[in-house]
Design a protein around this motif. Structure first.
Motif, PDB file in Angstrom:
ATOM      1  N   VAL A 111       0.850  -1.399  -0.069  1.00  0.00           N
ATOM      2  CA  VAL A 111      -0.049   0.034  -0.077  1.00  0.00           C
ATOM      3  C   VAL A 111       0.916   1.206  -0.164  1.00  0.00           C
ATOM      4  CG1 VAL A 111      -1.924   1.355   1.457  1.00  0.00           C
ATOM      5  CG2 VAL A 111      -2.171  -1.119   1.050  1.00  0.00           C
ATOM      6  N   LEU A 112       1.822   1.273   0.860  1.00  0.00           N
ATOM      7  CA  LEU A 112       2.652   2.419   0.831  1.00  0.00           C
ATOM      8  C   LEU A 112       3.831   2.780  -0.059  1.00  0.00           C
ATOM      9  CD1 LEU A 112       2.635   2.875   4.836  1.00  0.00           C
ATOM     10  CD2 LEU A 112       1.127   3.852   3.106  1.00  0.00           C
ATOM     11  N   ILE A 113       4.546   1.586  -0.124  1.00  0.00           N
ATOM     12  CA  ILE A 113       5.746   1.555  -1.020  1.00  0.00           C
ATOM     13  C   ILE A 113       5.746   0.256  -1.980  1.00  0.00           C
ATOM     14  CG2 ILE A 113       8.272   2.072  -0.880  1.00  0.00           C
ATOM     15  CD1 ILE A 113       7.972   2.548   2.107  1.00  0.00           C
ATOM     16  N   SER A 114       5.167   0.331  -2.997  1.00  0.00           N
ATOM     17  CA  SER A 114       5.296  -0.772  -3.799  1.00  0.00           C
ATOM     18  C   SER A 114       6.633  -1.494  -4.240  1.00  0.00           C
ATOM     19  CB  SER A 114       4.509  -0.667  -5.261  1.00  0.00           C
ATOM     20  OG  SER A 114       3.004  -0.693  -4.549  1.00  0.00           O
ATOM     21  N   PRO A 115       7.700  -0.614  -4.570  1.00  0.00           N
ATOM     22  CA  PRO A 115       9.060  -1.261  -4.813  1.00  0.00           C
ATOM     23  C   PRO A 115       9.430  -1.993  -3.650  1.00  0.00           C
ATOM     24  CG  PRO A 115       8.759   1.026  -5.792  1.00  0.00           C
ATOM     25  CD  PRO A 115       7.524   0.908  -4.892  1.00  0.00           C
ATOM     26  N   ALA A 116       9.290  -1.640  -2.661  1.00  0.00           N
ATOM     27  CA  ALA A 116       9.962  -2.329  -1.447  1.00  0.00           C
ATOM     28  C   ALA A 116       9.027  -3.636  -1.320  1.00  0.00           C
ATOM     29  CB  ALA A 116       9.717  -1.429  -0.207  1.00  0.00           C
ATOM     30  N   PHE A 117       7.565  -3.738  -1.499  1.00  0.00           N
ATOM     31  CA  PHE A 117       7.000  -5.041  -1.650  1.00  0.00           C
ATOM     32  C   PHE A 117       7.627  -6.022  -2.595  1.00  0.00           C
ATOM     33  CE2 PHE A 117       3.652  -7.638  -3.628  1.00  0.00           C
ATOM     34  CZ  PHE A 117       3.083  -8.203  -2.557  1.00  0.00           C
ATOM     35  N   PHE A 118       7.930  -5.504  -3.707  1.00  0.00           N
ATOM     36  CA  PHE A 118       8.469  -6.228  -4.790  1.00  0.00           C
ATOM     37  C   PHE A 118       9.774  -6.887  -4.193  1.00  0.00           C
ATOM     38  CE2 PHE A 118       6.811  -3.028  -8.057  1.00  0.00           C
ATOM     39  CZ  PHE A 118       5.343  -3.643  -7.761  1.00  0.00           C
ATOM     40  N   ALA A 119      10.568  -6.094  -3.456  1.00  0.00           N
ATOM     41  CA  ALA A 119      11.953  -6.543  -3.203  1.00  0.00           C
ATOM     42  C   ALA A 119      11.581  -7.498  -2.066  1.00  0.00           C
ATOM     43  CB  ALA A 119      12.675  -5.385  -2.467  1.00  0.00           C
ATOM     44  N   TYR A 120      10.691  -7.234  -1.092  1.00  0.00           N
ATOM     45  CA  TYR A 120      10.202  -7.936  -0.002  1.00  0.00           C
ATOM     46  C   TYR A 120       9.840  -9.503  -0.479  1.00  0.00           C
ATOM     47  CZ  TYR A 120       8.027  -9.501   4.629  1.00  0.00           C
ATOM     48  OH  TYR A 120       7.859  -9.984   5.710  1.00  0.00           O
ATOM     49  N   VAL A 121       8.940  -9.540  -1.491  1.00  0.00           N
ATOM     50  CA  VAL A 121       8.768 -10.861  -2.382  1.00  0.00           C
ATOM     51  C   VAL A 121       9.794 -11.571  -2.556  1.00  0.00           C
ATOM     52  CG1 VAL A 121       7.334 -11.954  -4.060  1.00  0.00           C
ATOM     53  CG2 VAL A 121       6.127 -10.002  -2.507  1.00  0.00           C
ATOM     54  N   GLN A 122      10.583 -10.885  -3.401  1.00  0.00           N
ATOM     55  CA  GLN A 122      11.942 -11.406  -4.020  1.00  0.00           C
ATOM     56  C   GLN A 122      12.786 -11.964  -2.798  1.00  0.00           C
ATOM     57  OE1 GLN A 122      12.486 -12.005  -7.355  1.00  0.00           O
ATOM     58  NE2 GLN A 122      14.162 -13.641  -6.492  1.00  0.00           N
ATOM     59  N   SER A 123      12.775 -11.476  -1.563  1.00  0.00           N
ATOM     60  CA  SER A 123      13.718 -11.752  -0.718  1.00  0.00           C
ATOM     61  C   SER A 123      13.143 -13.241  -0.111  1.00  0.00           C
ATOM     62  CB  SER A 123      13.827 -10.824   0.594  1.00  0.00           C
ATOM     63  OG  SER A 123      12.638 -10.835   1.309  1.00  0.00           O
ATOM     64  N   GLY A 124      11.940 -13.420  -0.001  1.00  0.00           N
ATOM     65  CA  GLY A 124      11.323 -14.665   0.122  1.00  0.00           C
ATOM     66  C   GLY A 124      11.741 -15.679  -0.714  1.00  0.00           C
ATOM     67  N   MET A 125      11.703 -15.294  -2.049  1.00  0.00           N
ATOM     68  CA  MET A 125      12.089 -16.328  -3.145  1.00  0.00           C
ATOM     69  C   MET A 125      13.494 -16.671  -2.948  1.00  0.00           C
ATOM     70  SD  MET A 125       9.167 -16.951  -5.081  1.00  0.00           S
ATOM     71  CE  MET A 125       9.985 -17.743  -6.325  1.00  0.00           C
ATOM     72  N   ASN A 126      14.384 -15.480  -2.802  1.00  0.00           N
ATOM     73  CA  ASN A 126      15.721 -15.969  -2.561  1.00  0.00           C
ATOM     74  C   ASN A 126      15.962 -16.608  -1.415  1.00  0.00           C
ATOM     75  OD1 ASN A 126      16.152 -14.053  -4.763  1.00  0.00           O
ATOM     76  ND2 ASN A 126      16.971 -12.476  -3.647  1.00  0.00           N
ATOM     77  N   ALA A 127      15.312 -16.808  -0.425  1.00  0.00           N
ATOM     78  CA  ALA A 127      15.683 -17.540   0.719  1.00  0.00           C
ATOM     79  C   ALA A 127      15.264 -19.059   0.437  1.00  0.00           C
ATOM     80  CB  ALA A 127      14.690 -17.016   2.082  1.00  0.00           C
ATOM     81  N   VAL A 128      14.241 -19.202  -0.385  1.00  0.00           N
ATOM     82  CA  VAL A 128      13.822 -20.408  -0.854  1.00  0.00           C
ATOM     83  C   VAL A 128      14.877 -21.232  -1.634  1.00  0.00           C
ATOM     84  CG1 VAL A 128      12.179 -21.930  -2.236  1.00  0.00           C
ATOM     85  CG2 VAL A 128      11.422 -20.198  -0.794  1.00  0.00           C
ATOM     86  N   TRP A 129      15.423 -20.234  -2.610  1.00  0.00           N
ATOM     87  CA  TRP A 129      16.357 -21.040  -3.285  1.00  0.00           C
ATOM     88  C   TRP A 129      17.524 -21.207  -2.894  1.00  0.00           C
ATOM     89  CZ3 TRP A 129      12.879 -22.562  -5.933  1.00  0.00           C
ATOM     90  CH2 TRP A 129      11.882 -21.927  -6.620  1.00  0.00           C
ATOM     91  N   ARG A 130      17.935 -20.296  -1.928  1.00  0.00           N
ATOM     92  CA  ARG A 130      19.313 -20.512  -1.099  1.00  0.00           C
ATOM     93  C   ARG A 130      19.228 -21.658  -0.417  1.00  0.00           C
ATOM     94  NH1 ARG A 130      19.412 -14.365  -0.485  1.00  0.00           N
ATOM     95  NH2 ARG A 130      21.048 -13.760  -2.071  1.00  0.00           N
ATOM     96  N   LYS A 131      18.074 -21.952   0.057  1.00  0.00           N
ATOM     97  CA  LYS A 131      18.001 -22.978   1.105  1.00  0.00           C
ATOM     98  C   LYS A 131      17.900 -24.357   0.208  1.00  0.00           C
ATOM     99  CE  LYS A 131      16.538 -25.633   4.642  1.00  0.00           C
ATOM    100  NZ  LYS A 131      16.473 -25.506   6.130  1.00  0.00           N
ATOM    101  N   GLU A 132      17.333 -24.347  -0.726  1.00  0.00           N
ATOM    102  CA  GLU A 132      17.088 -25.786  -1.782  1.00  0.00           C
ATOM    103  C   GLU A 132      18.466 -25.939  -2.516  1.00  0.00           C
ATOM    104  OE1 GLU A 132      14.845 -27.829  -2.409  1.00  0.00           O
ATOM    105  OE2 GLU A 132      13.476 -26.846  -1.027  1.00  0.00           O
TER     106      GLU A 132
END
Length: 136
Positions: A111-132
């Motif tokens: 709602v407030l800072i959409s670009p930060a939301f995109f980075a937040y989602v990608q940080s979650g994806m990065n965590a998955v790929w690093r773990k895998e």
């Protein structure tokens, strides 16, 4: 640059992307990168879901893309696609055994800072790929 990996148990690939690039490239490219990125993470989630024998991570990245492009004209499909995409990332994190993204933080960022939301989602994806990749 992004680090490309092979999704374990699948022939698909995924990328560990730079969070700054994910946040800022949509601004620089007039949202074109956002559409590319949204399709790619949904494709990665679909491939990851197939490797884990589940359809909870989505089946059609094209439909997700269509919802945030043409569906954005009606507003609701884009919001639904974003919400479900966020849930898919959380489910992928659960399957990988990493801490899940916080939904309230995601909502506030969206709602407030959409670009930060995109980075937040990608940080979650990065965590998955690093773990895998560490487990493989």
């Amino acid at each position: 640059m992004a680090q490309q990996i092979t999704i374990p148990g699948s022939s698909g690939t995924a990328k560990i992307r730079n969070l700054w690039a994910v946040a800022l490239l949509p601004l620089i490219t007039i949202a074109i990168y956002y559409f590319y990125w949204w399709y790619q993470i949904n494709r990665e989630l679909k491939d990851y879901g197939h490797s884990k024998s589940t359809d909870e991570l989505g089946e059609s990245p094209g439909t997700s893309l269509l919802a945030v492009t043409l569906g954005a004209l009606v507003i609701v499909p884009a919001l639904v696609s974003t919400y479900r995409g966020f849930q898919r990332v959380q489910k992928a994190q659960e399957l990988a055994g990493v801490d899940k993204l916080n939904g309230w933080i995601g909502l506030i960022l969206y709602v407030l800072i959409s670009p930060a939301f995109f980075a937040y989602v990608q940080s979650g994806m990065n965590a998955v790929w690093r773990k895998e990749t560490a487990a493989a």
